[in-house]
Design a protein around this motif. Structure first.
Motif, PDB file in Angstrom:
ATOM      1  N   GLU A 186       0.833  -1.197   0.000  1.00  0.00           N
ATOM      2  CA  GLU A 186       0.000   0.000   0.000  1.00  0.00           C
ATOM      3  C   GLU A 186       0.870   1.251   0.000  1.00  0.00           C
ATOM      4  OE1 GLU A 186      -4.035  -0.158   2.250  1.00  0.00           O
ATOM      5  OE2 GLU A 186      -2.508  -1.072   3.518  1.00  0.00           O
ATOM      6  N   VAL A 224      -6.458   8.063   2.593  1.00  0.00           N
ATOM      7  CA  VAL A 224      -6.550   7.107   1.483  1.00  0.00           C
ATOM      8  C   VAL A 224      -5.203   6.456   1.208  1.00  0.00           C
ATOM      9  CG1 VAL A 224      -8.502   8.222   0.346  1.00  0.00           C
ATOM     10  CG2 VAL A 224      -6.200   8.958  -0.224  1.00  0.00           C
ATOM     11  N   GLY A 258      -2.734  -2.136  -2.092  1.00  0.00           N
ATOM     12  CA  GLY A 258      -3.397  -2.966  -1.096  1.00  0.00           C
ATOM     13  C   GLY A 258      -3.873  -4.275  -1.680  1.00  0.00           C
ATOM     14  N   ARG A 284      -7.843   2.203  -0.859  1.00  0.00           N
ATOM     15  CA  ARG A 284      -8.941   2.179   0.100  1.00  0.00           C
ATOM     16  C   ARG A 284      -9.023   3.509   0.835  1.00  0.00           C
ATOM     17  NH1 ARG A 284      -7.254  -0.495   5.616  1.00  0.00           N
ATOM     18  NH2 ARG A 284      -4.997  -0.297   5.538  1.00  0.00           N
ATOM     19  N   PHE A 343      -9.714   4.986   4.657  1.00  0.00           N
ATOM     20  CA  PHE A 343      -9.687   4.538   6.045  1.00  0.00           C
ATOM     21  C   PHE A 343     -10.075   5.694   6.958  1.00  0.00           C
ATOM     22  CE2 PHE A 343      -5.417   6.074   5.157  1.00  0.00           C
ATOM     23  CZ  PHE A 343      -5.150   6.883   6.250  1.00  0.00           C
ATOM     24  N   GLN A 362     -11.005   0.353   7.974  1.00  0.00           N
ATOM     25  CA  GLN A 362     -11.292   0.518   6.550  1.00  0.00           C
ATOM     26  C   GLN A 362     -12.731   0.985   6.386  1.00  0.00           C
ATOM     27  OE1 GLN A 362      -9.922  -2.302   3.482  1.00  0.00           O
ATOM     28  NE2 GLN A 362     -12.105  -2.645   3.102  1.00  0.00           N
ATOM     29  N   TYR A 401     -13.854   2.038   3.009  1.00  0.00           N
ATOM     30  CA  TYR A 401     -14.253   1.627   1.659  1.00  0.00           C
ATOM     31  C   TYR A 401     -13.017   1.102   0.943  1.00  0.00           C
ATOM     32  CZ  TYR A 401     -16.429   1.778  -2.947  1.00  0.00           C
ATOM     33  OH  TYR A 401     -16.951   1.433  -4.164  1.00  0.00           O
ATOM     34  N   ALA A 402     -13.172   0.006   0.196  1.00  0.00           N
ATOM     35  CA  ALA A 402     -12.079  -0.539  -0.615  1.00  0.00           C
ATOM     36  C   ALA A 402     -12.478  -0.479  -2.076  1.00  0.00           C
ATOM     37  CB  ALA A 402     -11.769  -1.972  -0.208  1.00  0.00           C
ATOM     38  N   TYR A 403     -11.646   0.144  -2.881  1.00  0.00           N
ATOM     39  CA  TYR A 403     -11.868   0.174  -4.331  1.00  0.00           C
ATOM     40  C   TYR A 403     -11.416  -1.151  -4.919  1.00  0.00           C
ATOM     41  CZ  TYR A 403     -12.486   5.212  -3.958  1.00  0.00           C
ATOM     42  OH  TYR A 403     -12.942   6.465  -3.628  1.00  0.00           O
ATOM     43  N   THR A 404     -12.144  -1.648  -5.921  1.00  0.00           N
ATOM     44  CA  THR A 404     -11.753  -2.866  -6.626  1.00  0.00           C
ATOM     45  C   THR A 404     -11.808  -2.597  -8.117  1.00  0.00           C
ATOM     46  OG1 THR A 404     -13.968  -3.800  -6.909  1.00  0.00           O
ATOM     47  CG2 THR A 404     -12.849  -4.252  -4.807  1.00  0.00           C
ATOM     48  N   CYS A 462      -9.933   3.500  -9.426  1.00  0.00           N
ATOM     49  CA  CYS A 462      -8.760   3.148  -8.620  1.00  0.00           C
ATOM     50  C   CYS A 462      -8.012   4.407  -8.219  1.00  0.00           C
ATOM     51  CB  CYS A 462      -7.803   2.266  -9.424  1.00  0.00           C
ATOM     52  SG  CYS A 462      -8.310   0.552  -9.575  1.00  0.00           S
TER      53      CYS A 462
END
Length: 190
Positions: free
Chosen positions: A79, A96, A100, A106, A108, A118, A120-123, A129
């Protein structure tokens, strides 16, 4: 060097007097690393991101008014901690990362007691991104900009909204540049 300013007001009509106070000098053998983002906490301490903590990866560090320094969280080696912190009206700090586990970064929060959570996590499924900026609106909303990496809006910036009640709108709106400021009426500027 990290300093805080104490403001006192003299007689009516005079400008305030500002007296800086050294909190911590980062030229020390601890190898904390360089501060990359700084935010003042209501208790007089300062929270900052660093590019390394004793030779390790990026970290969140708190400096108390008495000058004591404590690492509150170290991020994984995959990260990259972005130099962006914002204090929400709910007294939580938001920041942010890029990379990761999911590879896209993400959001935090830092809660009371220095608990890092955390939000929110971007995928890659998001098509978004690399979150880069975090802005606290006067309306209590936290706005996070992240790059759109697929679809017709590739190269633009998606803005995630985190409401004071913690509800999240992943793609609240799109800008051509990252969000930099939010006015009291909720207008976002890049």
């Amino acid at each position: 060097m990290l300093a805080t300013a104490v403001t006192s007001t003299a007689q009516s009509g005079d400008l305030p007097t500002v007296t800086p106070t050294l909190l911590h000098s980062f030229v020390d053998p601890a190898g904390i690393g360089s501060p990359t983002s700084l935010a003042a906490a209501p208790d007089g301490s300062a929270l900052f991101t660093t590019d390394g903590w004793q030779g390790r990866h990026a970290a969140l560090v708190r400096v108390r008014p008495d000058g004591s320094v404590r690492r509150i969280h170290e991020f994984s080696t995959d990260e990259v901690l972005r130099p962006a912190l914002a204090l929400g009206v709910n007294a939580l700090f938001y920041g942010v990362t890029h990379g990761g586990a999911a590879g896209c970064g993400r959001v935090f929060s830092v809660e009371p007691g220095d608990l890092v959570r955390q939000v929110y996590a971007y995928t890659s499924l998001d098509g978004v991104c690399d979150p880069t900026t975090v802005v606290a609106g006067v309306d209590g909303v936290i706005y996070v900009s992240a790059r759109i990496v697929s679809g017709s809006e590739t190269g633009s910036w998606s803005v995630l909204r985190i409401e004071p009640d913690a509800s999240i709108t992943p793609r609240a709106f799109t800008l051509r540049v990252p969000v930099a400021a939010v006015t009291p009426d909720g207008t976002a500027f890049g």
